[in-house]
Design a protein around this motif. Sequence first.
Motif, PDB file in Angstrom:
ATOM      1  N   SER A  14       0.807  -1.221   0.000  1.00  0.00           N
ATOM      2  CA  SER A  14       0.000   0.000   0.000  1.00  0.00           C
ATOM      3  C   SER A  14       0.838   1.268   0.000  1.00  0.00           C
ATOM      4  N   LYS A  15       2.171   1.154  -0.110  1.00  0.00           N
ATOM      5  CA  LYS A  15       3.024   2.337  -0.182  1.00  0.00           C
ATOM      6  C   LYS A  15       2.656   3.132  -1.415  1.00  0.00           C
ATOM      7  N   PRO A  16       2.633   4.445  -1.311  1.00  0.00           N
ATOM      8  CA  PRO A  16       2.336   5.232  -2.506  1.00  0.00           C
ATOM      9  C   PRO A  16       3.462   5.079  -3.528  1.00  0.00           C
ATOM     10  N   LEU A  17       3.092   4.886  -4.780  1.00  0.00           N
ATOM     11  CA  LEU A  17       4.052   4.739  -5.857  1.00  0.00           C
ATOM     12  C   LEU A  17       4.407   6.105  -6.416  1.00  0.00           C
ATOM     13  N   VAL A  18       5.623   6.253  -6.897  1.00  0.00           N
ATOM     14  CA  VAL A  18       6.025   7.497  -7.533  1.00  0.00           C
ATOM     15  C   VAL A  18       5.309   7.580  -8.874  1.00  0.00           C
ATOM     16  N   GLN A  19       4.644   8.686  -9.105  1.00  0.00           N
ATOM     17  CA  GLN A  19       3.869   8.862 -10.327  1.00  0.00           C
ATOM     18  C   GLN A  19       4.799   9.142 -11.503  1.00  0.00           C
ATOM     19  N   GLN A  20       4.703   8.355 -12.556  1.00  0.00           N
ATOM     20  CA  GLN A  20       5.496   8.547 -13.768  1.00  0.00           C
ATOM     21  C   GLN A  20       4.829   9.618 -14.620  1.00  0.00           C
ATOM     22  N   ALA A  21       5.612  10.594 -15.064  1.00  0.00           N
ATOM     23  CA  ALA A  21       5.076  11.635 -15.941  1.00  0.00           C
ATOM     24  C   ALA A  21       4.717  11.020 -17.288  1.00  0.00           C
ATOM     25  N   PRO A  22       3.637  11.469 -17.925  1.00  0.00           N
ATOM     26  CA  PRO A  22       3.250  10.907 -19.220  1.00  0.00           C
ATOM     27  C   PRO A  22       4.208  11.351 -20.328  1.00  0.00           C
ATOM     28  N   LEU A  23       4.235  10.582 -21.396  1.00  0.00           N
ATOM     29  CA  LEU A  23       4.943  10.982 -22.602  1.00  0.00           C
ATOM     30  C   LEU A  23       4.199  12.186 -23.160  1.00  0.00           C
ATOM     31  N   GLN A  24       4.917  13.293 -23.363  1.00  0.00           N
ATOM     32  CA  GLN A  24       4.289  14.523 -23.851  1.00  0.00           C
ATOM     33  C   GLN A  24       4.810  14.862 -25.240  1.00  0.00           C
ATOM     34  N   ILE A  25       3.878  15.069 -26.160  1.00  0.00           N
ATOM     35  CA  ILE A  25       4.225  15.465 -27.521  1.00  0.00           C
ATOM     36  C   ILE A  25       3.519  16.779 -27.808  1.00  0.00           C
ATOM     37  N   GLN A  26       4.305  17.787 -28.113  1.00  0.00           N
ATOM     38  CA  GLN A  26       3.764  19.101 -28.446  1.00  0.00           C
ATOM     39  C   GLN A  26       3.690  19.203 -29.967  1.00  0.00           C
ATOM     40  N   ILE A  27       2.512  19.542 -30.485  1.00  0.00           N
ATOM     41  CA  ILE A  27       2.303  19.639 -31.918  1.00  0.00           C
ATOM     42  C   ILE A  27       2.255  21.112 -32.284  1.00  0.00           C
TER      43      ILE A  27
ATOM     44  N   LEU B  81      -0.813  13.723 -24.599  1.00  0.00           N
ATOM     45  CA  LEU B  81      -0.232  13.008 -23.470  1.00  0.00           C
ATOM     46  C   LEU B  81      -0.547  11.520 -23.589  1.00  0.00           C
ATOM     47  N   PHE B  82       0.476  10.698 -23.323  1.00  0.00           N
ATOM     48  CA  PHE B  82       0.314   9.252 -23.388  1.00  0.00           C
ATOM     49  C   PHE B  82       0.835   8.624 -22.098  1.00  0.00           C
ATOM     50  N   ALA B  83       0.006   7.853 -21.417  1.00  0.00           N
ATOM     51  CA  ALA B  83       0.420   7.107 -20.225  1.00  0.00           C
ATOM     52  C   ALA B  83       0.919   5.746 -20.711  1.00  0.00           C
ATOM     53  N   VAL B  84       2.224   5.668 -20.979  1.00  0.00           N
ATOM     54  CA  VAL B  84       2.844   4.458 -21.524  1.00  0.00           C
ATOM     55  C   VAL B  84       4.118   4.151 -20.749  1.00  0.00           C
ATOM     56  N   PRO B  85       4.595   2.924 -20.816  1.00  0.00           N
ATOM     57  CA  PRO B  85       5.867   2.586 -20.160  1.00  0.00           C
ATOM     58  C   PRO B  85       7.036   3.286 -20.855  1.00  0.00           C
ATOM     59  N   TYR B  86       8.130   3.460 -20.135  1.00  0.00           N
ATOM     60  CA  TYR B  86       9.331   4.009 -20.744  1.00  0.00           C
ATOM     61  C   TYR B  86       9.768   3.107 -21.894  1.00  0.00           C
ATOM     62  N   GLY B  87      10.314   3.731 -22.930  1.00  0.00           N
ATOM     63  CA  GLY B  87      10.784   2.968 -24.080  1.00  0.00           C
ATOM     64  C   GLY B  87      10.960   3.862 -25.283  1.00  0.00           C
ATOM     65  N   LYS B  88      11.044   3.247 -26.445  1.00  0.00           N
ATOM     66  CA  LYS B  88      11.185   3.973 -27.712  1.00  0.00           C
ATOM     67  C   LYS B  88       9.877   3.851 -28.477  1.00  0.00           C
ATOM     68  N   TYR B  89       9.436   4.979 -29.024  1.00  0.00           N
ATOM     69  CA  TYR B  89       8.183   5.023 -29.768  1.00  0.00           C
ATOM     70  C   TYR B  89       8.367   5.829 -31.046  1.00  0.00           C
ATOM     71  N   ALA B  90       7.828   5.322 -32.135  1.00  0.00           N
ATOM     72  CA  ALA B  90       7.804   6.071 -33.385  1.00  0.00           C
ATOM     73  C   ALA B  90       6.519   6.895 -33.384  1.00  0.00           C
ATOM     74  N   VAL B  91       6.638   8.162 -33.798  1.00  0.00           N
ATOM     75  CA  VAL B  91       5.510   9.088 -33.745  1.00  0.00           C
ATOM     76  C   VAL B  91       5.094   9.495 -35.153  1.00  0.00           C
TER      77      VAL B  91
ATOM     78  N   GLY C 162      11.996   8.341 -21.376  1.00  0.00           N
ATOM     79  CA  GLY C 162      12.526   7.813 -20.127  1.00  0.00           C
ATOM     80  C   GLY C 162      12.284   8.779 -18.992  1.00  0.00           C
ATOM     81  N   PRO C 163      12.821   8.492 -17.809  1.00  0.00           N
ATOM     82  CA  PRO C 163      12.577   9.325 -16.635  1.00  0.00           C
ATOM     83  C   PRO C 163      12.989  10.786 -16.802  1.00  0.00           C
ATOM     84  N   ALA C 164      14.016  11.050 -17.598  1.00  0.00           N
ATOM     85  CA  ALA C 164      14.485  12.425 -17.778  1.00  0.00           C
ATOM     86  C   ALA C 164      13.945  13.066 -19.058  1.00  0.00           C
ATOM     87  N   ALA C 165      12.989  12.425 -19.706  1.00  0.00           N
ATOM     88  CA  ALA C 165      12.477  12.913 -20.990  1.00  0.00           C
ATOM     89  C   ALA C 165      11.763  14.253 -20.838  1.00  0.00           C
ATOM     90  N   GLN C 166      12.016  15.119 -21.794  1.00  0.00           N
ATOM     91  CA  GLN C 166      11.339  16.403 -21.905  1.00  0.00           C
ATOM     92  C   GLN C 166      10.234  16.276 -22.954  1.00  0.00           C
TER      93      GLN C 166
END
Length: 145
Positions: free
Chosen positions: A21-34, A75-85, A131-135
Amino acid sequence: MLRHPTSLFILLLLATVLAASKPLVQQAPLQIQILNIEKNNGKVVVEIYNTKAEWLKKPFRRVTLAPDENIKKALFAVPYGKYAVSIYQDTNGNGELGMNFLQIPKEPIGFGNNYKPFGEPRFESALIDYGPAAQPVAIKLYSVF
């Protein structure tokens, strides 16, 4: 000291529940600015792909945005990784990217890394790292003609 097996079981169960029941660290979503959206014209479709086999056929995730601003964020709530856009603005509202008889897009498009293909778009060229440091990733729509 606990000597009864049931008491020990209850204690272990309680410890497991508390640990889970420990609170999990919230992962920021993948953000794509168009950028460069034709304001108030059709809709903007943003698709991400996680496998080459499904590239431009079946997106891993898709977001449709109203073109009420020249700049929008997907915004996309996805796991860290590589994605083609792949992004297109469906200006005629028919639900697909309009192409001419040579299969060249007639509507504004954009790809990861602001890649501008000559011919069929390549999966590898449109890949972005998330990834975690993604802008936020900024992709500018453009018209081929």
